[in-house]
Design a protein around this motif. Structure first.
Motif, PDB file in Angstrom:
ATOM      1  N   ASP A 126      42.888  36.430  41.744  1.00  0.00           N
ATOM      2  CA  ASP A 126      44.031  36.337  40.744  1.00  0.00           C
ATOM      3  C   ASP A 126      44.795  34.884  41.139  1.00  0.00           C
ATOM      4  N   ASP A 136      40.031  40.921  44.191  1.00  0.00           N
ATOM      5  CA  ASP A 136      41.001  41.400  43.662  1.00  0.00           C
ATOM      6  C   ASP A 136      41.091  40.328  42.451  1.00  0.00           C
ATOM      7  N   GLY A 137      41.188  40.991  41.171  1.00  0.00           N
ATOM      8  CA  GLY A 137      41.199  40.102  40.054  1.00  0.00           C
ATOM      9  C   GLY A 137      42.590  40.233  39.175  1.00  0.00           C
ATOM     10  N   THR A 167      46.307  45.307  43.702  1.00  0.00           N
ATOM     11  CA  THR A 167      46.314  44.620  44.859  1.00  0.00           C
ATOM     12  C   THR A 167      46.671  45.312  46.189  1.00  0.00           C
ATOM     13  N   SER A 192      48.483  37.372  44.612  1.00  0.00           N
ATOM     14  CA  SER A 192      49.336  38.402  45.245  1.00  0.00           C
ATOM     15  C   SER A 192      48.657  39.083  46.595  1.00  0.00           C
TER      16      SER A 192
HETATM   17 MG    MG Z   1      47.151  42.268  41.404  1.00  0.00          MG
END
Ligand code: MG
Ligand code: ADP
Length: 296
Positions: free
Chosen positions: A39, A128-129, A16, A43
């Motif tokens: 995600d 972003d996973g 991230t 985050s």
């Molecule tokens: Mg992350």
């Protein structure tokens, strides 16, 4: 119009943090960038300093609309950060949503369907996973063209990475994403001064240096990067003179160049010579190009 994800099957390796700072670095190279938080931990959303409320449209709401065939404005839910990058927030409900996806027709391609509608507005879309190898991550892998694999040097294990490569190969065999290319391995959280770090980097080069690009600069382990998420800014805003800021600037240029090399290769394939024969690609010639174009 590249769609990229910084991915690995391990949590806490800096995915991230790299996504946010790479996006900010690309914006500084005059690129228009969209970050998609996919995600459930969200985050990226919080790392950008964004505070959700009950009216926030998140990626989960957008995907619900995609599945229900509802009319959707491609800009719906997209916010802009003060440093210029655009982003789509996530929320914890995305976790439970995975279960509803299981029964959907085309369940592996729901995110891709939406990304395909929005990506043309941006030079780069970065998704972003989460670290697990589940249906959400398969959705990320079908939506992206390129992946960057961060490796936390202290935790490096050739077996751990093999599991991930096997997973990517399985997806490829099933024909889920034939475009997918690995841009390279990115050593992260590297403590550049220690002997151990140097030895671990040498190990990575020994195991993967011939088959994959290893990014020129490693992401240093530094409290400056750790602090960025609590401030909701990138390293460029937090400490533009830091080594980490320099590294992200170079990384963004490398990412841009990799894309350029590939499109040059594609043009060479498509452009016929006067004799009517197709030009050979540079890719076929040397190991450096092989590295740049490693397909899963
Ligand atoms: Mg992350
Ligand atoms: P992931 O997305 O892989 O789970 P994160 O980017 O969330 O990893 O990072 C995990 C934790 O490590 C966070 O607290 C983050 O601030 C910190 N962190 C990330 N990259 C670095 C770095 N290069 N140096 C020091 N701390 C880092």
């Amino acid at each position: 119009m590249s769609v990229i994800s910084v991915m690995s099957n391990k949590g806490g390796v800096g995915k991230t943090t790299i996504s946010i700072n790479l996006a900010a670095a690309l914006v500084r190279q005059d690129k228009k960038v969209l970050l998609v938080d996919f995600d459930p931990q969200a985050s990226l959303t919080t790392g950008l300093g964004f505070v959700r409320d009950e009216n926030t449209v998140t990626i989960k709401h957008v995907l619900e609309k995609v599945i229900n065939g509802e009319k959707l404005n491609p800009k719906e839910g997209i916010q802009q950060h003060s440093e210029g990058m655009y982003f789509m927030p996530s929320c914890i409900d995305l976790q439970g949503y995975e279960t509803s996806l299981i029964n959907e027709y085309g369940r592996e391609n729901v995110l891709k369907t939406h990304i395909d509608c929005v990506k043309d507005d941006y030079d780069y879309t970065i998704i972003d996973g989460q670290p697990s190898l589940n249906l959400l991550i398969i959705n990320v892998l079908t939506a992206v063209d390129r992946i960057i694999i961060p490796i936390q040097t202290q935790e490096y294990s050739v077996t751990g990475l093999r599991v991930y490569f096997d997973f990517l190969e399985m997806l490829n065999r099933r024909g889920l994403n034939q475009r997918l290319v690995i841009d390279g391995l990115l050593p992260s959280m590297v403590n550049e001064r220690t002997k151990e770090s140097k030895a671990q980097l040498a190990e990575i080069y020994k195991d993967y240096g011939d088959s994959h690009r290893i990014f020129f600069n490693s992401i240093p382990h530094t409290v400056k990067l750790q602090e960025t998420s609590s401030h909701g800014v990138s390293i460029f805003k937090h400490d533009s003179k830091s080594r980490a800021a320099q590294v992200f600037e170079i990384l963004a240029k490398e990412v841009i160049n990799i894309g350029r090399e590939r499109s040059e290769d594609r043009n060479r394939i498509e452009q016929p010579t006067r004799s009517g024969k197709k030009l050979k690609t540079r890719r076929a010639k040397g190991s450096a190009d092989k590295q740049a174009a490693h397909t899963v």
